[in-house]
Design a protein around this motif. Sequence first.
Motif, PDB file in Angstrom:
ATOM      1  N   VAL A  24     -27.108  48.862 -14.794  1.00 49.54           N
ATOM      2  CA  VAL A  24     -28.575  48.851 -14.682  1.00 49.54           C
ATOM      3  C   VAL A  24     -29.003  49.544 -13.399  1.00 49.54           C
ATOM      4  CG1 VAL A  24     -30.608  47.375 -14.415  1.00 49.54           C
ATOM      5  CG2 VAL A  24     -28.845  46.766 -16.093  1.00 49.54           C
ATOM      6  N   GLU A  25     -28.356  49.196 -12.294  1.00 52.57           N
ATOM      7  CA  GLU A  25     -28.707  49.795 -11.002  1.00 52.57           C
ATOM      8  C   GLU A  25     -28.398  51.290 -10.977  1.00 52.57           C
ATOM      9  OE1 GLU A  25     -28.385  45.894  -8.132  1.00 52.57           O
ATOM     10  OE2 GLU A  25     -26.544  46.981  -8.572  1.00 52.57           O
ATOM     11  N   GLN A  27     -28.667  53.243 -13.652  1.00 47.20           N
ATOM     12  CA  GLN A  27     -29.771  53.836 -14.410  1.00 47.20           C
ATOM     13  C   GLN A  27     -31.020  53.972 -13.544  1.00 47.20           C
ATOM     14  OE1 GLN A  27     -29.577  50.979 -17.829  1.00 47.20           O
ATOM     15  NE2 GLN A  27     -30.020  52.845 -18.989  1.00 47.20           N
ATOM     16  N   LEU A  28     -31.300  52.944 -12.745  1.00 52.75           N
ATOM     17  CA  LEU A  28     -32.492  52.945 -11.888  1.00 52.75           C
ATOM     18  C   LEU A  28     -32.291  53.750 -10.607  1.00 52.75           C
ATOM     19  CD1 LEU A  28     -33.463  49.173 -12.162  1.00 52.75           C
ATOM     20  CD2 LEU A  28     -34.676  51.103 -13.191  1.00 52.75           C
ATOM     21  N   PRO A  57     -33.494  43.758 -18.033  1.00 50.04           N
ATOM     22  CA  PRO A  57     -32.831  44.970 -18.497  1.00 50.04           C
ATOM     23  C   PRO A  57     -32.360  44.793 -19.942  1.00 50.04           C
ATOM     24  CG  PRO A  57     -31.667  43.992 -16.616  1.00 50.04           C
ATOM     25  CD  PRO A  57     -32.767  43.077 -16.994  1.00 50.04           C
ATOM     26  N   VAL A  67     -35.843  48.723 -17.262  1.00 54.32           N
ATOM     27  CA  VAL A  67     -35.561  50.150 -17.082  1.00 54.32           C
ATOM     28  C   VAL A  67     -36.630  51.003 -17.759  1.00 54.32           C
ATOM     29  CG1 VAL A  67     -33.889  51.991 -17.520  1.00 54.32           C
ATOM     30  CG2 VAL A  67     -33.083  49.730 -16.797  1.00 54.32           C
ATOM     31  N   THR A  70     -39.857  50.827 -15.806  1.00 53.26           N
ATOM     32  CA  THR A  70     -39.789  51.540 -14.525  1.00 53.26           C
ATOM     33  C   THR A  70     -40.151  53.005 -14.735  1.00 53.26           C
ATOM     34  OG1 THR A  70     -38.162  49.997 -13.628  1.00 53.26           O
ATOM     35  CG2 THR A  70     -38.300  52.161 -12.587  1.00 53.26           C
TER      36      THR A  70
END
Length: 184
Positions: A24-25, A27-28, A57, A67, A70
């Motif tokens: 996840v991090e 992707q961000l 997420p 995500v 964002t």
Amino acid sequence: MHVEALTRICPPPHPGRSVNWPAVEQQLRLALPADYKQLVETYGGGVFADSLRLLEPDGADDMYDLVAQTAERAEILDDLWEAGEPKPSELLDGDIRLVPWGLKEDAGHFLYWQARPDQEPEEWTVLLNEGRGPLWEAHPLSCSRFLFEVVAGTSTSTYFCDLDASVTSEGRYRFRPNSQIFSG
């Protein structure tokens, strides 16, 4: 962190969920606050106090996916600012990102982290945008503390300080998971 205090006044109805946080991090392109990760692992995504939805997420719906939102919110805000809506003063200095983590149900008010490159994620300020207008509120709190104060009825936010007028006493201390909401 206020996750433990929150679980005492608003018990999680089921186990939260396991999340691949490094993915996840990645992707961000951003590390996330530890208390947010703990909230998702404890509760999963859903609605607190019949009013505040926690994004997660890999959510079942892009509207409630961390995500997806964002990316979408960044595009929406960029378009608004290019069209002449004033940018909040909290965003004028430095390379600050806004990362949405929650929203007020039925109102369009988004809750963001003011992700500053010179701060650790646990130090980020919560910014609330009224969603259908240019007003912003800054709360120098973690997301778990902000959420705890909303549920406990001690929030100083203009948008959450009067929940008793719109939320039943039963609803105030309830969490409804997305799995329950989306299933019927």
